[in-house]
Structures are given as C-alpha cells and as structure tokens.
Design a protein around this motif. Structure first.
Motif, PDB file in Angstrom:
ATOM      1  N   MET A 121      40.109  88.645  -8.693  1.00 25.55           N
ATOM      2  CA  MET A 121      38.662  88.765  -8.866  1.00 25.55           C
ATOM      3  C   MET A 121      38.113  90.009  -8.164  1.00 25.55           C
ATOM      4  SD  MET A 121      35.918  85.687  -8.403  1.00 25.55           S
ATOM      5  CE  MET A 121      37.208  84.477  -8.362  1.00 25.55           C
ATOM      6  N   ALA A 122      38.595  90.250  -6.942  1.00 25.08           N
ATOM      7  CA  ALA A 122      38.142  91.428  -6.190  1.00 25.08           C
ATOM      8  C   ALA A 122      38.529  92.709  -6.930  1.00 25.08           C
ATOM      9  CB  ALA A 122      38.738  91.420  -4.784  1.00 25.08           C
ATOM     10  N   THR A 123      39.716  92.690  -7.546  1.00 25.90           N
ATOM     11  CA  THR A 123      40.185  93.853  -8.310  1.00 25.90           C
ATOM     12  C   THR A 123      39.286  94.113  -9.516  1.00 25.90           C
ATOM     13  OG1 THR A 123      42.472  93.493  -7.627  1.00 25.90           O
ATOM     14  CG2 THR A 123      42.137  94.763  -9.642  1.00 25.90           C
ATOM     15  N   VAL A 124      38.954  93.043 -10.227  1.00 25.06           N
ATOM     16  CA  VAL A 124      38.101  93.189 -11.415  1.00 25.06           C
ATOM     17  C   VAL A 124      36.728  93.764 -11.021  1.00 25.06           C
ATOM     18  CG1 VAL A 124      36.818  91.873 -13.155  1.00 25.06           C
ATOM     19  CG2 VAL A 124      39.267  91.452 -12.817  1.00 25.06           C
ATOM     20  N   GLU A 125      36.188  93.272  -9.926  1.00 26.66           N
ATOM     21  CA  GLU A 125      34.879  93.784  -9.495  1.00 26.66           C
ATOM     22  C   GLU A 125      34.932  95.272  -9.186  1.00 26.66           C
ATOM     23  OE1 GLU A 125      32.832  91.570  -6.413  1.00 26.66           O
ATOM     24  OE2 GLU A 125      33.217  89.731  -7.549  1.00 26.66           O
ATOM     25  N   SER A 148      39.817  91.386   3.175  1.00 27.94           N
ATOM     26  CA  SER A 148      38.996  90.283   3.685  1.00 27.94           C
ATOM     27  C   SER A 148      38.600  89.334   2.558  1.00 27.94           C
ATOM     28  CB  SER A 148      37.728  90.819   4.348  1.00 27.94           C
ATOM     29  OG  SER A 148      38.060  91.638   5.429  1.00 27.94           O
ATOM     30  N   ARG A 149      38.483  89.869   1.357  1.00 32.80           N
ATOM     31  CA  ARG A 149      38.101  89.053   0.194  1.00 32.80           C
ATOM     32  C   ARG A 149      39.325  88.498  -0.535  1.00 32.80           C
ATOM     33  NH1 ARG A 149      34.758  91.689  -4.041  1.00 32.80           N
ATOM     34  NH2 ARG A 149      34.910  89.538  -4.716  1.00 32.80           N
ATOM     35  N   ALA A 150      40.414  89.251  -0.525  1.00 35.09           N
ATOM     36  CA  ALA A 150      41.573  88.925  -1.375  1.00 35.09           C
ATOM     37  C   ALA A 150      42.553  88.032  -0.633  1.00 35.09           C
ATOM     38  CB  ALA A 150      42.247  90.216  -1.829  1.00 35.09           C
ATOM     39  N   LYS A 151      42.161  86.772  -0.414  1.00 33.57           N
ATOM     40  CA  LYS A 151      42.989  85.892   0.418  1.00 33.57           C
ATOM     41  C   LYS A 151      43.991  85.069  -0.375  1.00 33.57           C
ATOM     42  CE  LYS A 151      39.603  85.492   4.086  1.00 33.57           C
ATOM     43  NZ  LYS A 151      38.965  84.572   5.030  1.00 33.57           N
ATOM     44  N   THR A 152      43.772  84.949  -1.667  1.00 36.76           N
ATOM     45  CA  THR A 152      44.753  84.307  -2.553  1.00 36.76           C
ATOM     46  C   THR A 152      44.908  85.230  -3.760  1.00 36.76           C
ATOM     47  OG1 THR A 152      43.093  83.152  -3.874  1.00 36.76           O
ATOM     48  CG2 THR A 152      43.923  81.999  -1.907  1.00 36.76           C
TER      49      THR A 152
END
Ligand code: MN
Ligand code: MN
Length: 466
Positions: A51-55, A41-45
């Motif tokens: 960024m989602a991975t880093v978090e 849901s967050r990883a759209k591009t």
C-alpha cells in the motif's frame, strides 16, 4: 613502473564509503535515510508495504495497469497482486525484444503469524494468542519485547476488516513473556534454539474475567467481546484471517553519529524501497523498459500466488509484451535482473562465521553477491561473469560505492533469494543488496550510506543503454 604505481594499478582494495564521497553526497546519504525511515515506519507487513508503495508510485505519476492498455514510451504503470505484491514499470524507448531492466525485491519479513485457532485462556485467567512463526527467526529474540498485531480478518458472511493494534499513540501493545533468571536454571542449560520453543511463542492479550459470569474461560470471553465490539470479529473468524505479530519498535537512527538505521523489516524493505526509488528517479524515457517487482513469501521459499515463483510476474510481463507484439521469451532472454535482497554485514563480534576477505562491510556500499546458496553454492543463481563485468563497469562509471561478498564462510550456513527464480525464467540475474547487522532479528540495523548506494546502483542499472 615504481612499486607504488604497481600497487595502485594492480591491487583491489575496497574503501569505506565515507572516504570516497563528497560533502554533497554525504548530505544526500542522510536525506535519503529520512525518506526511507518514513517508508519503513509504514511498511510493517507486506500488505502495508504494498500500500505504501502504491501511494508513493501514484504521487510519482504511476497509474494502474490493466490488460490491453495501450502504452507508449515514458508511461509509468503499476499493478498489485492480492494486496501483497506489486509490479511497477516505466516503458522504455527500445522495444521489449531488446529486454527489460528488472529489479526484484521482497516485502515480506520474518514474523509471528496467528494460528487458525489462536485464542485461549490459561491459569489463572490469562489470555493468549497462539502463533506459528513465519520465516527464519531466532525464537528467543521474540520474548520480552513489545509487539503489535496487524492484518486482515475475512468475517463470517463476507467483508474484510483491517486490524491494527499497537502502532497508534495510546494503543496497548502485546508481549511474549520470558522466564525470570531466578528460575532459569533448566532453561539456561538448553541451547539458544531450544530455550524458547515454537509452542511457547504465545502472546499475552488480556487478564480480566468477564464480570457476573459463571462459566469457563471468562477472561477469554471478555477479550472476544472486545474484539466483537471493535471489529465485529467472532472466534470462528480467526479461521479466515491473516494476522501477524510484529515488533513494536520505532524506526530510529542508531549511533551518536546517526550513521545507522535501526528498525524491523529492513530485510527486504530497504532493497524494495531502493528499487522503487530507482524507478521514480527515472527522468523521461529510459532506453530500456524498467520493471520493479516487489514479491511476497520470499522468507518461506517464494511460494504461493504472491511469491516470486508465481506466474503473476510472467503474466504481467506477457501482457506488456503482447501490447507491443513481442514474444515474452524474446524479452526474457534479452533482459537482465538485479535480485535486490539484503546480505549479512560483517559483525566483528561474531567474526568467526565469516571469511573477512569475502564479507560485506557496513558503510562499504551496496554489495553484489555473484552467488548465494549453501554447502557448495547449492540453491544459488550464480551470475555470469559477463553480467558481473558489465555491471561493475556501469557502477564504477557512475561512481557508486559497492563491494562484492558472500554470506558467511564456507559450510557455515547460507541462504537464498529470489534470484534463482528469475534465472529459471532465462533472465540474466545477479544478487545485490544492503548489508544488515542482526539480520532477521526483530530489530535490524543498516548503514545509511549503503542504502543510498543501493539506490544509486539501481539507478545506474536502469540507465544502462544496452
Ligand atoms: Mn531477504
Ligand atoms: Mn530474509
């Protein structure tokens, strides 16, 4: 031996994963899906995915890597390349001269990118954004669906703004219009590929002319005024932008039994998620150093500075090796890699494109592909039998539900992955992936069980001692 015994001993017959897993594992399948749905849901591009991975990585104790950093077994580090690709590593007990376990996936997905000069007004006072599609799409699938706009714009005189319109509650969305069937006589006579052309993929973004204004393009001016007010964007700033049009669909359970997940960008964020989860799930110090690379640009040939052909991966690995006084080439030749990318799930509605004996089936587990490619395996990595044998044993010992497949029947088409670029580095590599229905469509479908088994397979790979 009795014939029954012979059958049992000699035949190979994959089974539906639900006939093989325990009640407890079934709960694990559904629980894992929820965590993945939140990620997707967050990883759209690719930028969002990075960024989602880093978090998630930082929450799991990973710290940013810098060249020359002193590392010891058990350390967890990551690095980000231009905001669009990520490498994570867990340092192992054995030296890097004994090789690393590498998981490679990609976080870019097919989409529509804005052209450098996208904004225009057409008759009468309708405003559009022109696009150039990215990756392999069926163009007609992008018309008459809700769309979002996301990306970055490097402004005149410096500064970069992040644009995200369509995802927040109450946001407007966008759309590409299609022709009404009443007037579709000529369009219907065209092939699916020609029914909607690339130059027709223009996104509707406005319709009200600027008040008390006499000149041309009054509605375009009104849209530009809005963009400038919200983001400080002038028309020239589109020249230095990476703005993408992506589908506006929620990530949802599909089916009354909720066994499937629908969403945009499963290819290849479901494998990317599986790979990072496998790294996160490493407890303490693994025997081999585990590395996960999430690359960009796979959908257009793994090119560019953030693609898998870029030296960025070698640079990171060389930095790691240097810290332990190991030549990179010694590490590569002893390493092995799972190139984690989705494959097609056998679709009974389109059965004629596949060889049913050599297809991946939804719910039959994560799928190995010894080779990919097209027209006689062209462009394929084609893994060594020995590597397949080793992995087969490891997965069976870990009770992973897996299958072996190829993409479509012979000469029907084909596809490639990052596997060949890892192979080119002298890293023993095999393709593995989650089967997808409606692959490359704005709304793709995977089975929860296959996602769960992808994580289990990658964990088993990372836990291998030699
Ligand atoms: Mn892919
Ligand atoms: Mn793809």
């Amino acid at each position: 031996m009795e014939h029954q015994e012979l059958r049992k001993n000699l035949f190979y017959a994959p089974k539906n994963g639900y006939d093989r897993i325990s009640e407890e594992e079934r709960r694990g399948v559904f629980k894992t899906a929820e965590a993945y749905k939140a990620f997707l849901s967050r990883a759209k591009t690719e930028r969002d995915a990075a960024m989602a991975t880093v978090e998630l990585a930082e929450a799991d104790g990973f710290v940013p890597y810098s060249r020359g950093m002193k590392l010891t077994p058990g350390d967890r580090v990551y690095t980000v390349n231009h905001g669009k690709s990520v490498i994570l590593a867990v340092i192992g007990r054995d030296g890097l001269d004994t090789g690393a376990h590498i998981l490679a996936a990609h976080i870019d997905s097919p989409r529509l990118d804005l052209k450098p000069m996208p904004l225009y007004e057409d008759k009468k006072e309708l405003v559009y954004l022109k696009t150039h599609y990215y990756g392999g799409i069926k163009k007609y699938q992008w018309a008459a669906i809700p769309l979002e706009l996301r990306g970055v714009v490097a402004l005149t005189g410096g500064g970069v703004v992040n644009v995200e319109i369509g995802s927040k509650p109450g946001d407007p969305v966008f759309t590409i219009t299609d022709l009404l069937p009443h007037l579709g006589k000529d369009q219907n006579a065209k092939t699916l590929a020609e029914g909607i052309s690339g130059e027709a993929l223009n996104v509707l973004v406005g319709s009200v002319p600027m008040a008390e204004e006499e000149g041309a393009d009054r509605a375009k001016l009104a849209i530009l005024a809005w963009l400038f007010e919200q983001y400080g964007i002038r028309e020239e700033d589109f020249l230095s932008a990476e703005l993408s049009i992506i589908p506006h669909f929620p990530v949802s359970d599909v089916g009354l039994d909720r066994s499937l997940i629908g969403g945009y960008g499963h290819d290849d964020r479901c494998c990317a998620y599986s790979a990072i989860r496998a790294l996160f799930d490493i407890n303490g110090i693994p025997a081999k150093t585990a590395v996960c690379v999430l690359a960009d640009k796979e959908e257009i040939g793994s090119v560019g500075v953030t693609g898998m052909q870029s030296r960025f991966f070698d640079t990171f690995m060389e930095d790691l090796c240097e810290g332990f006084g190991i030549p990179l080439r010694a590490c590569y030749e002893a390493s092995s890699c799972l190139s984690a990318d989705v494959c097609n799930a056998f679709d009974p509605i389109y059965a004629e494109v596949s060889d049913p004996r050599n297809s991946a089936y939804a719910n039959y587990g994560v799928s190995f592909m010894k080779y990919t490619g097209s027209r006689g395996k062209s462009g394929s990595n084609d893994a060594n039998a020995e590597l397949v044998g080793t992995l087969r044993t490891a997965l069976n010992n870990a009770n992973v539900v897996w299958q072996m497949s190829e993409l479509g029947k012979v000469d029907q088409g084909g596809g490639g992955t990052v596997a060949c670029y890892m192979g080119n580095r002298n890293i023993s590599t095999i393709d593995i992936g989650i089967p997808v229905l409606s692959m490359h469509a704005p709304y793709e479908v995977i089975a929860k069980l296959d996602l769960y088994m992808a994580i289990r397979a990658m964990s088993a790979f990372c836990a291998m001692e030699d």
